[in-house]
Design an enzyme around this catalytic site. Structure first.
Site, mmCIF file in Angstrom:
data_model
loop_
_atom_site.group_PDB
_atom_site.id
_atom_site.type_symbol
_atom_site.label_atom_id
_atom_site.label_comp_id
_atom_site.label_asym_id
_atom_site.label_seq_id
_atom_site.Cartn_x
_atom_site.Cartn_y
_atom_site.Cartn_z
ATOM 1 N N TRP A 1 0.602 -3.211 15.526
ATOM 2 C CA TRP A 1 0.838 -2.791 14.147
ATOM 3 C C TRP A 1 0.058 -3.669 13.177
ATOM 4 O O TRP A 1 -0.433 -3.190 12.155
ATOM 5 C CB TRP A 1 2.337 -2.883 13.837
ATOM 6 C CG TRP A 1 2.686 -2.584 12.409
ATOM 7 C CD1 TRP A 1 2.936 -1.362 11.858
ATOM 8 C CD2 TRP A 1 2.840 -3.525 11.334
ATOM 9 N NE1 TRP A 1 3.231 -1.482 10.516
ATOM 10 C CE2 TRP A 1 3.177 -2.802 10.166
ATOM 11 C CE3 TRP A 1 2.721 -4.913 11.239
ATOM 12 C CZ2 TRP A 1 3.399 -3.424 8.940
ATOM 13 C CZ3 TRP A 1 2.936 -5.527 10.022
ATOM 14 C CH2 TRP A 1 3.275 -4.778 8.886
ATOM 15 N N HIS A 2 -0.090 -4.946 13.518
ATOM 16 C CA HIS A 2 -0.773 -5.857 12.610
ATOM 17 C C HIS A 2 -2.273 -5.621 12.563
ATOM 18 O O HIS A 2 -2.925 -5.995 11.579
ATOM 19 C CB HIS A 2 -0.496 -7.311 13.013
ATOM 20 C CG HIS A 2 0.843 -7.810 12.574
ATOM 21 N ND1 HIS A 2 1.995 -7.592 13.294
ATOM 22 C CD2 HIS A 2 1.219 -8.503 11.476
ATOM 23 C CE1 HIS A 2 3.021 -8.141 12.662
ATOM 24 N NE2 HIS A 2 2.579 -8.698 11.554
ATOM 25 N N GLY A 3 -2.848 -5.041 13.586
ATOM 26 C CA GLY A 3 -4.284 -4.814 13.532
ATOM 27 C C GLY A 3 -4.820 -4.229 14.822
ATOM 28 O O GLY A 3 -4.263 -4.445 15.906
#
Length: 471
Positions: A329-331
């Site tokens: 989700w962060h990248g």
């Protein structure tokens, strides 16, 4: 338009006075706040305002259909396929903008390894600011309507404002519909305690972002992580600790200011950080760090996977999957997957250890804090490095002798201060707001004004974007 800028200050003053002039017309007030939020978002890229509107319409329609289906077929039965459709549509939007390029590149490399080179369609896609946050907001809304935890919104306007409200739009916190929609139903009121709390949070966030985070970023973290081979162990260790302080001060500052701005407009957001570096385990860390995301992952991913209902092994598998997907989700990068896998793997070890020793305390609390903090710092190396190669260079540099050319007394003081604030009284800002709520308005205004001027005097030039804008 960044929070700690003059442009945003002018924007917020206009919004503040106009919104409170409409306090007897709640419908018009919400419409004005929605239009102001779209204007705020358009300052990054006006083209994506349409995406924001479309996402809100999608989730409003799906939730309304779920509620109708539940009413027609029975409270516990209706809406199952509809919620799946709504979640899939939200993830499709997120996946296209955020992960299309990553998966095409990885697929191309995989095909090349087998000798099947292909020219895959690689598009230049601009990532809308805050898409992960408002997408997760939409998913939680339709799922909570399906679970019966919140009724469907009374109007499309409420859903649009829920997903677009400018204080939390681009970097959270992820405010649940069950928290915010009831507040939209009633005309807000601004108490002296809310005003004092909001102003103090804004000033505190301004200090953490513009003084601590910016100074550490520009004069220590960015140069060292750009070329770790040029520095010795002292500078690299300082940069790792500095990044731990930077990302905390940067992200918690945004949350503080978002909560404070919402409070000044009469709305309450949940706390998003709770002194995470004093956690004595990784599980505790995620109960204190980015609380709105960790609780979201728990309620909408870990629990649906089965949580801990099927025994220890299943709970370990589920928490590991949850953290890996949280990393993704962060990248869209393998370093983020590895970061999530590290956090998930450590939580698996902790669960197995607790199962083996029971409730007996075998490790002093301060040892748990030190170990957890350094595991988190190891993860921050993966999180900050542009590639695995750079992360390896940082780790190798921790064993390389060399003079300290970057670390200064000021930077050391900022790192120490950023860590020391985790041992302040847990609700220090709230306690100060409680004391100031009886102070005359002129006294409160002078104190806040003096604090802002002091921050402005000591902060470096310019304002870098918040780290979590990229997510």
């Amino acid at each position: 338009m960044l929070f700690p800028t003059l442009a945003f200050g002018v924007f917020f003053l206009i919004v503040y006075f106009t919104a409170w002039s409409l306090d007897r017309e709640n419908g018009r007030r919400k419409l004005f706040l929605l239009l102001a939020s779209w204007f705020f978002y358009a300052q990054w890229d006006w083209r994506f305002v349409g995406l924001l509107i479309g996402s809100a319409v999608l989730n409003w329609a799906v939730a309304a259909l779920i509620a109708r289906d539940r009413e027609r077929r029975g409270e516990a039965k209706g809406g199952g396929w509809l919620v799946g459709l709504g979640v899939a549509a939200n993830l499709l939007i997120l996946g296209f903008f955020k992960y299309y390029g990553f998966f095409v590149e990885e697929a191309g490399e995989l095909l090349a390894r087998f000798g099947w080179e292909r020219d895959l369609p690689l598009l230049q896609i601009v990532l809308p600011v805050g898409i992960s946050f408002f997408t997760f907001q939409g998913i939680s809304y339709v799922v909570d309507v399906r679970r019966g935890k919140t009724p469907p919104a009374k109007s499309l306007l409420d859903v649009m404002l829920l997903m677009s409200f400018f204080p939390h739009l681009v970097a959270g916190p992820i405010v649940r519909a069950s928290d915010l929609l009831p507040q939209f139903d009633r005309t807000p009121r601004l108490t002296r305690e809310m005003a004092a709390h909001g102003l103090l949070l804004i000033v505190w966030g301004l200090f953490k972002k513009t003084v601590i985070a910016s100074e550490l970023s520009v004069n220590l973290v960015d140069p060292v992580f750009f070329d770790p081979t040029a520095y010795g162990a002292v500078d690299i260790a300082a940069a790792v600790y500095g990044y731990a302080v930077q990302i905390y001060c940067d992200f918690s500052a945004y949350s503080d200011m978002a909560i404070g701005l919402a409070a000044l407009l009469g709305y309450s957001f949940p706390r998003n950080f709770d002194q995470p570096y004093r956690a004595a385990s990784m599980q505790q860390f995620w109960r204190r760090w980015h609380i709105s995301l960790s609780s979201w992952l728990r309620d909408y991913l870990y629990v649906p996977l089965g949580g801990g209902r099927k025994g220890l092994f299943a709970s370990c598998v589920n928490v590991f999957i949850t953290m890996v997907l949280g990393g993704l989700w962060h990248g869209a990068a393998l370093t983020f997957l590895a970061w999530g896998a590290l956090h998930g793997g450590v939580q698996v070890v902790e669960r197995l250890f607790r199962a083996a020793v029971g409730d007996r305390r075998t490790v002093p609390a301060f040892v748990g804090v030190l170990v957890t903090f350094h595991i988190v710092c190891l993860g921050w190396i993966l999180f900050r490095a542009e590639s695995f190669g750079l992360a390896v260079q940082v780790l190798e540099g921790l064993g390389r002798a060399g003079p300290a050319v970057m670390l200064t007394p000021l930077l050391l003081t900022l790192i120490a201060g950023g860590l020391a604030m985790h041992w302040l009284p847990p609700r220090a800002v709230e306690g100060m707001a409680e004391r100031l709520k009886t102070a005359p308005s002129i006294t409160l205004g002078l104190l806040v004004g003096a604090a802002v001027l002091l921050v402005e005097a000591v902060r470096p030039e310019g304002v870098a974007p918040f780290i979590y804008f990229q997510f």
